[in-house]
Design a protein around this motif. Sequence first.
Motif, mmCIF file in Angstrom:
data_model
loop_
_atom_site.group_PDB
_atom_site.id
_atom_site.type_symbol
_atom_site.label_atom_id
_atom_site.label_comp_id
_atom_site.label_asym_id
_atom_site.label_seq_id
_atom_site.Cartn_x
_atom_site.Cartn_y
_atom_site.Cartn_z
ATOM 1 N N HIS A 52 0.836 -1.202 0.000
ATOM 2 C CA HIS A 52 0.000 0.000 0.000
ATOM 3 C C HIS A 52 0.872 1.253 0.000
ATOM 4 C CE1 HIS A 52 -3.693 -2.266 1.225
ATOM 5 N NE2 HIS A 52 -2.802 -3.043 1.819
ATOM 6 N N VAL A 53 0.386 2.286 -0.643
ATOM 7 C CA VAL A 53 0.968 3.628 -0.569
ATOM 8 C C VAL A 53 -0.171 4.619 -0.410
ATOM 9 C CG1 VAL A 53 2.225 5.440 -1.812
ATOM 10 C CG2 VAL A 53 3.002 3.060 -1.959
ATOM 11 N N SER A 54 -0.021 5.567 0.502
ATOM 12 C CA SER A 54 -1.046 6.610 0.665
ATOM 13 C C SER A 54 -0.361 7.916 1.044
ATOM 14 C CB SER A 54 -2.071 6.216 1.732
ATOM 15 O OG SER A 54 -1.453 6.061 2.992
ATOM 16 N N TYR A 55 -0.930 9.028 0.584
ATOM 17 C CA TYR A 55 -0.374 10.343 0.891
ATOM 18 C C TYR A 55 -1.360 11.418 0.445
ATOM 19 C CZ TYR A 55 0.886 10.109 -4.076
ATOM 20 O OH TYR A 55 0.850 9.967 -5.443
ATOM 21 N N MET A 56 -1.083 12.660 0.877
ATOM 22 C CA MET A 56 -1.857 13.827 0.463
ATOM 23 C C MET A 56 -1.008 14.703 -0.456
ATOM 24 S SD MET A 56 -4.922 13.838 1.971
ATOM 25 C CE MET A 56 -5.370 15.589 1.949
ATOM 26 N N HIS A 57 -1.649 15.212 -1.497
ATOM 27 C CA HIS A 57 -0.975 16.159 -2.394
ATOM 28 C C HIS A 57 -2.011 17.160 -2.877
ATOM 29 C CE1 HIS A 57 1.812 17.717 -5.369
ATOM 30 N NE2 HIS A 57 0.910 17.529 -6.320
ATOM 31 N N LYS A 58 -1.755 18.422 -2.574
ATOM 32 C CA LYS A 58 -2.664 19.499 -2.961
ATOM 33 C C LYS A 58 -4.097 19.193 -2.529
ATOM 34 C CE LYS A 58 0.120 21.223 -6.816
ATOM 35 N NZ LYS A 58 0.164 21.543 -8.273
ATOM 36 N N LYS A 59 -4.230 18.781 -1.258
ATOM 37 C CA LYS A 59 -5.512 18.517 -0.598
ATOM 38 C C LYS A 59 -6.279 17.347 -1.186
ATOM 39 C CE LYS A 59 -6.114 23.338 0.847
ATOM 40 N NZ LYS A 59 -7.026 24.504 0.864
ATOM 41 N N VAL A 60 -5.589 16.502 -1.946
ATOM 42 C CA VAL A 60 -6.197 15.282 -2.484
ATOM 43 C C VAL A 60 -5.498 14.082 -1.849
ATOM 44 C CG1 VAL A 60 -6.679 13.915 -4.547
ATOM 45 C CG2 VAL A 60 -6.737 16.424 -4.666
ATOM 46 N N SER A 61 -6.298 13.110 -1.421
ATOM 47 C CA SER A 61 -5.758 11.883 -0.836
ATOM 48 C C SER A 61 -5.594 10.838 -1.935
ATOM 49 C CB SER A 61 -6.704 11.357 0.248
ATOM 50 O OG SER A 61 -6.250 10.120 0.734
ATOM 51 N N PHE A 62 -4.359 10.379 -2.114
ATOM 52 C CA PHE A 62 -4.045 9.372 -3.128
ATOM 53 C C PHE A 62 -3.718 8.043 -2.449
ATOM 54 C CE2 PHE A 62 -3.115 13.407 -5.157
ATOM 55 C CZ PHE A 62 -3.630 13.235 -6.445
ATOM 56 N N LYS A 63 -4.165 6.963 -3.073
ATOM 57 C CA LYS A 63 -3.887 5.621 -2.549
ATOM 58 C C LYS A 63 -3.517 4.683 -3.696
ATOM 59 C CE LYS A 63 -6.870 5.859 1.541
ATOM 60 N NZ LYS A 63 -7.992 5.222 2.276
ATOM 61 N N ARG A 64 -2.626 3.733 -3.373
ATOM 62 C CA ARG A 64 -2.269 2.694 -4.327
ATOM 63 C C ARG A 64 -2.270 1.336 -3.615
ATOM 64 N NH1 ARG A 64 3.511 5.187 -5.882
ATOM 65 N NH2 ARG A 64 2.901 7.398 -5.967
ATOM 66 N N GLU A 65 -2.643 0.318 -4.347
ATOM 67 C CA GLU A 65 -2.539 -1.065 -3.884
ATOM 68 C C GLU A 65 -1.800 -1.866 -4.957
ATOM 69 O OE1 GLU A 65 -6.434 -1.817 -1.035
ATOM 70 O OE2 GLU A 65 -6.389 -2.673 -3.053
ATOM 71 N N TYR A 66 -0.922 -2.769 -4.509
ATOM 72 C CA TYR A 66 -0.149 -3.608 -5.420
ATOM 73 C C TYR A 66 -0.236 -5.060 -4.934
ATOM 74 C CZ TYR A 66 2.545 0.891 -5.672
ATOM 75 O OH TYR A 66 2.962 2.199 -5.735
ATOM 76 N N PHE A 67 -0.537 -5.986 -5.819
ATOM 77 C CA PHE A 67 -0.433 -7.399 -5.460
ATOM 78 C C PHE A 67 -0.113 -8.227 -6.701
ATOM 79 C CE2 PHE A 67 -5.028 -6.745 -6.154
ATOM 80 C CZ PHE A 67 -5.363 -7.797 -7.008
ATOM 81 N N ALA A 68 0.457 -9.403 -6.452
ATOM 82 C CA ALA A 68 0.810 -10.343 -7.515
ATOM 83 C C ALA A 68 0.024 -11.620 -7.274
ATOM 84 C CB ALA A 68 2.310 -10.625 -7.524
ATOM 85 N N SER A 69 -0.913 -11.902 -8.150
ATOM 86 C CA SER A 69 -1.831 -13.024 -7.974
ATOM 87 C C SER A 69 -1.253 -14.300 -8.573
ATOM 88 C CB SER A 69 -3.169 -12.702 -8.636
ATOM 89 O OG SER A 69 -3.979 -13.851 -8.743
ATOM 90 N N TYR A 70 -1.214 -15.358 -7.770
ATOM 91 C CA TYR A 70 -0.796 -16.655 -8.312
ATOM 92 C C TYR A 70 -1.892 -17.314 -9.154
ATOM 93 C CZ TYR A 70 0.269 -21.614 -8.602
ATOM 94 O OH TYR A 70 0.474 -22.892 -9.072
ATOM 95 N N PRO A 71 -3.135 -17.393 -8.682
ATOM 96 C CA PRO A 71 -4.134 -18.107 -9.502
ATOM 97 C C PRO A 71 -4.354 -17.479 -10.872
ATOM 98 C CG PRO A 71 -5.187 -17.015 -7.632
ATOM 99 C CD PRO A 71 -3.706 -16.976 -7.389
ATOM 100 N N ASP A 72 -4.220 -16.170 -10.996
ATOM 101 C CA ASP A 72 -4.432 -15.514 -12.289
ATOM 102 C C ASP A 72 -3.123 -15.098 -12.954
ATOM 103 O OD1 ASP A 72 -7.357 -15.534 -12.257
ATOM 104 O OD2 ASP A 72 -7.132 -14.197 -10.538
ATOM 105 N N ASN A 73 -1.993 -15.355 -12.291
ATOM 106 C CA ASN A 73 -0.664 -15.039 -12.817
ATOM 107 C C ASN A 73 -0.630 -13.636 -13.410
ATOM 108 O OD1 ASN A 73 1.977 -15.142 -13.638
ATOM 109 N ND2 ASN A 73 1.689 -16.772 -15.161
ATOM 110 N N ILE A 74 -0.949 -12.680 -12.570
ATOM 111 C CA ILE A 74 -1.047 -11.297 -13.010
ATOM 112 C C ILE A 74 -0.584 -10.380 -11.877
ATOM 113 C CG2 ILE A 74 -3.378 -10.713 -12.229
ATOM 114 C CD1 ILE A 74 -2.329 -10.188 -15.830
ATOM 115 N N VAL A 75 0.035 -9.280 -12.218
ATOM 116 C CA VAL A 75 0.387 -8.246 -11.249
ATOM 117 C C VAL A 75 -0.632 -7.124 -11.394
ATOM 118 C CG1 VAL A 75 2.119 -6.563 -10.529
ATOM 119 C CG2 VAL A 75 2.829 -8.835 -11.348
ATOM 120 N N VAL A 76 -1.183 -6.686 -10.281
ATOM 121 C CA VAL A 76 -2.270 -5.707 -10.294
ATOM 122 C C VAL A 76 -1.869 -4.492 -9.459
ATOM 123 C CG1 VAL A 76 -4.706 -5.305 -9.832
ATOM 124 C CG2 VAL A 76 -3.932 -7.600 -10.489
#
Length: 798
Positions: A129-153
């Motif tokens: 996870h990544v989260s922060y504020m920039h110019k009064k906007v809250s930004f978030k990111r999620e990262y995961f690597a799925s084995y059953p679907d063999n995909i990075v999201v």
Amino acid sequence: MKTILMLTFCLALSSFGDTAPRNYELWEPQAAPNNGRSKWESTKSSKRPKSYDHDWERWSYPIGNGYTGVSIFGRTDTERIQLTDKTLHNRGIYGKGGLTSFAEVLLDFNQQKVSNYRRSLNLNEAIAHVSYMHKKVSFKREYFASYPDNIVVIRLTADKKGSLSFTVRPEIPYLAMKQRTGSITAVDNLLTLKGTMPLFSCNYEGQIKVLNEGGSVSANAKDGTIKVSEADSVTLLIATGTNYRISAKTFRNASAKKLDPKQFPHEQVSARIQLAQDMGYAALKENHFKDYQNLFGRVSVNLNSKPSVDPTHILLQKYQKGKTNTWLEELMFQYGRYLLISSSREKSLPANLQGVWSQDYYTPWSGGFWHNINVQMNYWGSMSTNLGECFQAYTNFYKAYLPIARGHAADYVRKYNPKQLTKGGDNGWIIGTGANAYYIPSAGGHSGPGTGGFTAKLLVDYYKFTQDKKYLEEVAYPAMLSLSKFYSKVLIPHGNKLLVEPSASPEQTSSAEQVKGMPGHLKGGRNYITAGCTFDQGFVWESYSDTLSLANELGNKDPFLDTIREQITKLDPILVGADGQIKEYREENHYSDIGQPRHRHISHLCPLYPGTLINSKPEWMQAASKTLDLRGDRTTGWALAHRMNSRARLGEGDKAHEAYKRFIRERTATNLWALHPPFQIDGSLGTMAGVAEMLLQSHDNSIRVLPALPKVWKTGHFDGLVARGNFVVSAKWQEGKASLISIQSRSGGVCRVNYPGIAKATIADSNGNAVEVTREGTDQIHFSSTLGETYLIKQIQQ
């Protein structure tokens, strides 16, 4: 191979555990620093390459699905997402193949001044996870690597519509080194990276799909980028692939013919991307979480700890300054389980020396599968920490290289003992040290053929832990019988003894003065080659003993078993020297007459751990303890892990804990990766095994609960660890004494339990009915268990 039965143990719902969930995470209040990497220069060194990046090694967060490793930096100006595919190799530092970085994905946000920043890696869910504020906007990111679907999201969101604007800018690294070709195309919302590694005819492709909600995306075909403008949220889907196929042909053929140059991964990569897009982010995340939690959620521990609120680097700094925090020790254990799940899955290649992560042009030591301890250490804890499925990757690897290993065995016998060669018959199999996805070596060099027995111990343990009869019949027993045939052909008579010759203690070096007048010789001016090193003799004994044990379980009457029974009595594998030490070499008298006294390897103690031979005699165990004292703990990361496990096997809990503390203080990076140095995954996985070995042992046909409990873990519990015989064990203790033990039988059979005073305890099944037990003295009992039943042992009187 049957699937190991799922457990209901959960970190949040353990019957012995805490009332609230224990949340394991690494976190920092700043993004990873960006100091840049060293300029690449040609080097023969196997240590940190000139492409070394301190920030990648020390600060990035790893996610992975067994196939692909991803390193995340969490930056807000330009985020760096570094990708590794286990199957993409260049020639490597030894010219036989080596892991190399697959790609870099850069996200240009140009957000310089931010507040309320936090990045984390949550081990309970395997999501960064990544989260922060920039110019009064809250930004978030999620990262995961799925084995059953063999995909990075990667999911990016903001709490104000139209706030997401950035450029997706991929790079193919090290093209200037001219070992690979590569190009990047951008069409609509799809970026495609593709090229060839001509050395192995390896065609590779990566795709990045940019899915926006609101706003717009536009492709720049000229510079191979995609620009996102004023989106509400964005999902990035990343897939990698090559034309690599694991088979004997891949190992046997000449470099350019290892893979089919006419095969390309485009269709399968495209199909995965499209399927992931059709599923959508929510379904992908659910798939990932269910798959991961089925593994990670099986085991919980509390090592007399209280969760810390400190950022990870502060937590580590305090520990390094002497403020021992058992929370960090507990976190490191669960991090090891996370790393194993992330780097070794059923259909992937096994976890290599770096797991599944490398940002290098030439990965240190090629990033291979090193069979004189490192790959074995990766899997020492896989069964005991309830991650048996993760070992299936190595079983598949073994099956693929077996034809090559058979050829190596025949060549070895032909070279060193030709009279014993069976022409057109079974000469067994053998593997040497530095294997990788494209190359399987024979035994020899700085390590003797004990590497085969060292490896086969994993196959035996998988059966002993799972009780998988099909695996026993199809994999474990045939492997042991064949390996034993090889050993029977390379043992040379020395009087009334049978000794492996030539023999070497892995990587140990000696001076000409030390070996002057000795029967052996120095190879390459450094490695002492002789006859009957403890490493080799010990693993011949272990292999013979395991073969006879497995044959007995199957009721097998192969005539060759009589040869084993006769030869095992002539191995003379363990000798005690003048200083009370286990001898590393037969011809040594005092400790370190031959070799470096503080050498990182303790190969002559492998019959203690992961073997069992030294455990059979108290005087040998005492000598092993003396040897560890003499060797000392001022050593590398993975070597501390071996010392930790060895101390645990001896029942020396406080000394095992001292090795663990030194590992954390001296060989752990701020992202909690293990440092040899440089980064290697084996230290993390080896200490994970060490914690389990301190809490539960089962190598002597009995379940030993808390066999090496250190004083600092005086109160706690564990749930879901596994003992041989396929018993799932939980225990609770106070002031160093067990108050409750639970044992679930997943295969039935006799259950033997060893703990001080257990003969006076009460034992009941899940319905509260008393269980009939046989008492063997005051400290051991055994009873007949029923498949699926759980037994509760309480009122233990020590």
